[in-house]
Design an enzyme around this catalytic site. Structure first.
Site, PDB file in Angstrom:
ATOM      1  N   PRO A 156       0.811  -1.219   0.000  1.00 11.19           N
ATOM      2  CA  PRO A 156       0.000   0.000   0.000  1.00 11.19           C
ATOM      3  C   PRO A 156       0.850   1.277   0.000  1.00 11.19           C
ATOM      4  O   PRO A 156       0.581   2.218  -0.763  1.00 11.19           O
ATOM      5  CB  PRO A 156      -0.826  -0.111   1.283  1.00 11.19           C
ATOM      6  CG  PRO A 156      -0.851  -1.562   1.595  1.00 11.19           C
ATOM      7  CD  PRO A 156       0.473  -2.093   1.148  1.00 11.19           C
ATOM      8  N   TYR A 157       1.867   1.283   0.831  1.00 10.55           N
ATOM      9  CA  TYR A 157       2.749   2.447   0.932  1.00 10.55           C
ATOM     10  C   TYR A 157       3.554   2.628  -0.358  1.00 10.55           C
ATOM     11  O   TYR A 157       3.649   3.732  -0.904  1.00 10.55           O
ATOM     12  CB  TYR A 157       3.675   2.250   2.124  1.00 10.55           C
ATOM     13  CG  TYR A 157       4.498   3.452   2.518  1.00 10.55           C
ATOM     14  CD1 TYR A 157       3.894   4.563   3.106  1.00 10.55           C
ATOM     15  CD2 TYR A 157       5.877   3.464   2.358  1.00 10.55           C
ATOM     16  CE1 TYR A 157       4.653   5.662   3.500  1.00 10.55           C
ATOM     17  CE2 TYR A 157       6.640   4.550   2.741  1.00 10.55           C
ATOM     18  CZ  TYR A 157       6.033   5.649   3.315  1.00 10.55           C
ATOM     19  OH  TYR A 157       6.780   6.725   3.709  1.00 10.55           O
TER      20      TYR A 157
END
Length: 261
Positions: A156-157
């Protein structure tokens, strides 16, 4: 160049309530800039503003959630109302969202994009017309080496940081002849609250937020388009470019994803 090359310049720093944002705001103030402090935690911002004012410098507190475009635009308008211009944007607000792809809830991916990508885009879009009208300005985005090299389980990051890195690459070229400098700062692991629960190998040590702040000031001074710190991170980036399989093996061997304390 004079040590007061930023004197009376107007800077906005998002994510200023801790870590890189806090230290960069202090560094800008020490160079003579007027600093607008933006984050969700107003109490922390007021403490920082007091510290800056004790140095004889100017600061204002603007409680802002960068995921809310109306709040971002109101923040910039307030800076323009009080100080009449925006010379520097430090887009730093972020959230470390991680998890293996197989277990990933798309909602987590959206949350990361909202903060780490769209939050930066909203800030840039809000200040860019004013900088173009002034024909001068610095847009500095603190992304991450995760915006160049993906390490599990940070999907996600990494996704959000890769998106921001691509956005900055295009923006830099679009405004290069219009007086606006675009700088992408890609730190490795930084000793902040986001990763205080993690330990890392000696080849990927946590560096201080102060070190990143110094790199940011230097990049503004020299108009450097890309900043990678520390040197180990830059080395891993080049290994990944020219020998991605070797990069994968090194990442696994040195457990570059970190482990819980």
């Amino acid at each position: 160049m004079s040590t007061d090359f930023l004197r009376d310049k107007v800077a906005i720093v998002t994510g200023a309530s801790s870590g890189i944002g806090w230290e960069t705001a202090l560094a800008l103030a020490k160079e003579g800039a007027c600093v607008a402090l933006a984050a969700r935690r107003a109490e922390a911002l007021h403490k920082l503003a007091e510290q800056i004012e004790n140095l004889g410098k100017k600061a204002i507190v603007l409680q802002t959630d960068v995921t809310q475009r109306d709040q971002v635009e109101a923040m910039v308008q307030e800076v323009l109302r009080q100080w009449g211009r925006v010379d520097i944007l430090i887009s730093n607000a972020g959230e470390y969202v991680r998890g293996p792809v197989i277990e990933l809830d798309p909602a987590d991916l959206q949350r990361s994009l909202d903060v780490n990508y769209f939050g930066g885009v909203y800030c840039i879009k809000a200040v860019l017309p004013h900088m173009l009208a002034q024909k001068i300005g610095h847009i500095v985005a603190v992304t991450s080496m995760d915006g160049k090299i993906g390490l599990p389980p940070d999907a996600p990051y990494v996704s959000a940081k890769f998106a921001m890195t691509g956005f900055l690459e295009v923006l830099r070229q679009e405004v290069s002849d219009q007086g606006v400098t675009v700088i992408n700062v890609l730190p490795g692991r930084v000793d902040t609250v986001m990763i205080e629960h993690l330990r890392f190998s000696w080849v990927s040590p946590k560096i201080s937020a102060e070190r990143v702040a110094r790199s940011i000031i230097h990049a503004i001074r020299k108009r450097k388009p890309i900043v990678i710190v520390p040197p180990q991170a830059k080395l891993l980036y080049y290994v990944n470019v020219f020998a991605p399989k070797l990069s994968d093996r090194l990442s696994r061997f040195f457990r570059l994803e970190g482990w819980t304390k």
